[in-house]
Design a protein around this motif. Sequence first.
Motif, PDB file in Angstrom:
ATOM      1  N   LEU A  19       0.827  -1.203   0.000  1.00  0.00           N
ATOM      2  CA  LEU A  19       0.000   0.000   0.000  1.00  0.00           C
ATOM      3  C   LEU A  19       0.865   1.259   0.000  1.00  0.00           C
ATOM      4  CD1 LEU A  19      -2.836  -0.933   2.535  1.00  0.00           C
ATOM      5  CD2 LEU A  19      -3.066  -0.639   0.057  1.00  0.00           C
ATOM      6  N   ALA A  23       0.933   4.009  -2.887  1.00  0.00           N
ATOM      7  CA  ALA A  23       0.676   5.415  -2.553  1.00  0.00           C
ATOM      8  C   ALA A  23       1.763   6.308  -3.127  1.00  0.00           C
ATOM      9  CB  ALA A  23       0.597   5.583  -1.038  1.00  0.00           C
ATOM     10  N   SER A 154       1.241   1.961   8.760  1.00  0.00           N
ATOM     11  CA  SER A 154      -0.122   2.473   8.693  1.00  0.00           C
ATOM     12  C   SER A 154      -0.144   3.987   8.849  1.00  0.00           C
ATOM     13  CB  SER A 154      -0.967   1.818   9.793  1.00  0.00           C
ATOM     14  OG  SER A 154      -2.287   2.310   9.771  1.00  0.00           O
ATOM     15  N   LEU A 157       1.208   5.798   5.693  1.00  0.00           N
ATOM     16  CA  LEU A 157       0.257   5.916   4.584  1.00  0.00           C
ATOM     17  C   LEU A 157      -0.705   7.081   4.820  1.00  0.00           C
ATOM     18  CD1 LEU A 157      -0.522   4.635   1.923  1.00  0.00           C
ATOM     19  CD2 LEU A 157      -2.071   3.129   3.148  1.00  0.00           C
ATOM     20  N   PHE A 189      -7.794   7.075  -3.238  1.00  0.00           N
ATOM     21  CA  PHE A 189      -6.983   6.026  -2.624  1.00  0.00           C
ATOM     22  C   PHE A 189      -6.110   6.605  -1.510  1.00  0.00           C
ATOM     23  CE2 PHE A 189      -2.983   3.735  -2.238  1.00  0.00           C
ATOM     24  CZ  PHE A 189      -3.413   2.438  -2.024  1.00  0.00           C
ATOM     25  N   GLY A 194      -6.643   3.991   1.005  1.00  0.00           N
ATOM     26  CA  GLY A 194      -5.359   3.523   1.505  1.00  0.00           C
ATOM     27  C   GLY A 194      -5.273   3.505   3.026  1.00  0.00           C
ATOM     28  N   SER A 197      -7.678   0.893   4.494  1.00  0.00           N
ATOM     29  CA  SER A 197      -7.187  -0.471   4.274  1.00  0.00           C
ATOM     30  C   SER A 197      -6.011  -0.778   5.198  1.00  0.00           C
ATOM     31  CB  SER A 197      -6.760  -0.642   2.812  1.00  0.00           C
ATOM     32  OG  SER A 197      -7.840  -0.424   1.938  1.00  0.00           O
ATOM     33  N   ALA A 198      -5.123   0.200   5.380  1.00  0.00           N
ATOM     34  CA  ALA A 198      -3.982   0.002   6.267  1.00  0.00           C
ATOM     35  C   ALA A 198      -4.444  -0.236   7.696  1.00  0.00           C
ATOM     36  CB  ALA A 198      -3.060   1.214   6.210  1.00  0.00           C
TER      37      ALA A 198
END
Length: 301
Positions: A19, A23, A154, A157, A189, A194, A197-198
């Motif tokens: 991810l 990114a 995480s 991101l 995203f 992003g 999801s993280a």
Amino acid sequence: MVRINQLKTLLLLALLSGLIVAAGYLLVGNETGLYYGLAFAAFSSFGSWYYSDQAALSAFKAQPTERADAPELYARIESLCDRADLPHPKLYIVPSESPNAFATGRDPEHAAIALTQGIIDLLSADELDAVIAHELTHVRNRDTLTQAVAGTLSGALTYLGRILTIGALYFPVARGIGRKANNPLAILFLLIIGPFSAGLLRMAISRTREYAADEGAAEITGNPLALVRALQKLEEMGQKVPIHGNPAFAPLFIVNPLSKKGLMKLFLTHPPTEDRIERLEEMAKGIEPSTKASKTMSPAV
């Protein structure tokens, strides 16, 4: 089961890193972004590997405790370490009445265990043994490093998404970087998909590691039901007296340290305590509870 959990964790970490790379690509808009993403992920991982212990301890104002200040607690930890074949970690006390505990450190040789004053006062001798064994399993499995890296990736991101937002608002030149910099899907995203999801991947990693640590505690103490009683007490009292500190470190604790009220339910990083208890009770059916250790060790302080 342990190997399967390790493979799951590696896969989840790889997805988190992926991810970050995606990114970077979307932020820059060309292949150069891939290298930026890889470099950013590597730098973040190294930083979390080296500084994770001090960051977590500082976040909750944990105080280093010498043997002279808590000889019985030190003896308890060392006895469990000998059974788990682990180096003796440093001991820290968190000045909080909220009952909880966590382990940190980049490897077993640089590990630390932090116990709140609340958990020391609340639990019986065998229950405290079970909690310490749970944290020692995290150390043995290097979960402390895994959680630190997952949390850092995480957060990284989310940080990239903020860079995009600030750049688009205040630096018009940044809006034209690469062909895809203004792509609505790329922006979606970076700002929403992003980071969300993280967060989900991080929670999945935390839950996988908690189940494994419960199994390890039962193995070390030979008494799964002691951990059952400890979890029941911690769940009840922890919500009455939640701990205050950086929520980014919540996955490190043995039970969720934050309030479960309102929107906080969406960000729980631990599996349901009821599920953990059910698993431990199933394990107890095949293990004769070991009372010998509780009798030979000093009582909790």
